[in-house]
Structures are given as structure tokens and as C-alpha cells.
Design an enzyme around this catalytic site. Structure first.
Site: not given
Length: 292
Positions: A154, A59, A137, A150
């Protein structure tokens, strides 16, 4: 093609339980690397363990796990050829709606965890003159509505990658960013489920403002995922970034990613806003479009 030198090299792939990470681990093992595949559960380790793939419980937000990974790499006589930072979580909600705890968690997984792994493994990569592959992304360059957390993480990962590349290139370490569009993996389904859960907690006023938007984005995400690259096809792009002698600084993965990147280069922000809004509008539930 597998070479004798590749059989003497390690590659670390984080987030290898499913999807692109698992597919990349398999592809790199097929090419002859010994892959340390980061997974979070014992059952995921059992599922991915095979010739050339050694699962490690990882993790990336837990310092003890990261330290154990670094010790595993340091204790291996083989050189560390590459670190593939693939672990991630998708969270979609309007900026007003997303609780601060989930903003922080999104950045912990999608940014700070990667930095922790980079810091831990960079000494080994400096010795081997290896490379760092950061899986970003298309959302790391262009942020859709509800993608604030998100895409924010990124975007930051893209910036960190640029900075790191300029720091370590003179030392022989290459840094590459891979920017996928829609990929047929479980992350989108989990993202939709999370978006629906968060939407259910909106106030009536927030639902009036954003309810249709959330539903439309979920439909668009599901559609883009269904028509996107397979995980195996995305893994080929990652493997290219790992193995090409002189890799580019960035690779897109998928036609949708390439299209959005092209549009973004030639259109103004306002024009791109209108293009993205028009694409989203057709996914709105009946009667909801007029409120936007």
C-alpha cells in the site's frame, strides 16, 4: 444526482465481488454510470449483475484477463470516466515469519496487478480525460506490526499514485487515493484466518517472540472492523472521488483513519510507536504482555 452525460460513461471497478467494491459498483450504477464490475467467479458475477452493472471475470494478476478488459473498454462507444482499483488481499504476519512466496503474492495483488490495469486502460482514460481512483489504506501511510507485506504494497501504491498523478495531470487525467480505516467487509475475516494459519507454522522460538502479538493484532483487527464503516458508507467516499468535479488527491474513509492520519502528522515516530503499542497491549492474551 444522475445526469445524461453520466449515462454515457463507463466506470471500471476491480475487486467487486464483495465488500467495498460491490458497494461502490452499486452506488455508481445508482448514479447512472455503466459499471464494469471485476469479479473472479461466475457465481459472483451472477450475484452482482443488475441494471447498470455488467460483471467481467477479472483476476488482475492474469494478463489475459486484463487484456480482455481493455478490449471490452476499447470496443464500447462510451467514454471511460474512471478506473477504481479496489482489488486486494490482506496478509498479516511478522516480517521474519511470512514466507517469501506470500510476500510476492501480496505485492502481485495489491500493487503490480493495479499497475497492469492502469497501463491497459490509461489510453482510454487519456482520451476521455478521466480519472484513476486507487484504494489504498490507512496502512499505506502508517504500518502496524505484522502489516509489513500489506502496508508495504500500500505504501508503494501511494508512491505510484503520486508519480502517476504528476505524469498525467498535464494530460487531463486525475489520480485520487482513498485511504479507508476499518470497514465491515469480509477481507478482515479472511486476513485473520490467514494470520492464524501462518502463526500455526511458526517455530517454537518464533511463537515465543510473536505469538502474543499475532493474537493481539487479530483481536484489534476484529474490533476495528466491527466498529468501522459499513461498505456502503465507504462506497460513498469512493463515489465522491469518482464524481466530484475537482477531487482532492486523497480522501480518508472512517474516523479511525482520520485519527491515525492526524496523530501521524503531529507525533514523532517513537511517540506514535508508544501510542500504537499501548492500544495493542490491551488485546494481548493474559500473560503474554510481559514478554514484549
Amino acid at each position: 444526482m444522475t445526469t445524461s452525460s453520466e449515462t454515457q460513461r463507463l466506470v471500471v471497478v476491480t475487486g467487486a465481488s464483495t465488500g467495498m467494491g460491490a458497494a461502490a459498483a452499486r452506488e455508481l450504477a445508482r448514479r447512472g454510470f455503466h459499471v464494469l464490475a471485476g469479479v473472479r467467479r461466475d457465481r459472483d458475477a451472477d450475484a452482482i449483475r443488475s441494471a447498470g452493472i455488467e460483471p467481467v471475470i477479472l483476476d488482475i494478476t492474469k494478463s489475459a484477463h486484463v487484456e480482455a478488459l481493455a478490449a471490452r473498454v476499447a470496443g464500447d462507444p462510451r467514454a471511460l470516466h474512471a478506473l477504481v482499483n479496489n482489488a486486494g488481499v490482506q496478509v498479516n504476519a511478522p516480517v521474519e515469519v511470512l514466507p517469501m512466496a506470500q510476500w510476492r503474492q501480496a505485492f502481485e495483488v495489491n500493487l503490480f496487478g493495479h499497475i497492469a490495469v492502469i497501463q491497459a486502460l490509461l489510453p482510454a482514460l487519456l482520451r476521455s480525460k478521466g480519472r484513476v481512483i486507487n484504494i489504498s489504506s490507512v496502512g499505506g501511510r502508517y504500518a502496524m506490526a505484522t502489516y509489513g507485506a500489506y502496508a508495504g504494497a500500500k505504501f508503494a501504491l501511494e508512491a505510484v499514485s503520486d508519480s502517476l498523478r504528476r505524469e498525467v495531470a498535464p494530460l487531463g487525467v486525475q489520480v485520487v487515493v482513498v485511504e479507508p480505516g476499518g470497514v465491515r467487509t469480509e477481507i478482515a475475516a479472511r486476513g485473520i484466518a490467514t494470520a492464524n494459519h501462518l502463526a500455526a507454522q511458526m517455530t517454537p522460538e518464533q511463537d515465543e517472540r510473536y505469538g502474543g502479538l499475532v493474537q493481539a493484532n487479530n483481536k484489534l483487527m476484529a474490533s476495528g472492523t466491527a466498529s468501522g464503516l459499513t461498505a456502503d458508507a465507504a462506497a460513498q467516499v469512493i463515489a465522491k472521488a469518482v464524481t466530484t468535479r475537482r477531487p482532492r488527491t486523497r480522501y480518508t474513509a472512517g474516523r479511525d483513519a482520520a485519527l491515525i492520519m492526524s496523530l501521524g502528522r503531529f507525533l514523532s515516530d517513537r511517540t506514535l510507536d508508544r501510542v500504537l503499542a499501548a492500544n495493542l497491549r490491551r488485546h494481548y492474551p493474559k500473560g503474554a504482555v510481559g514478554r514484549r
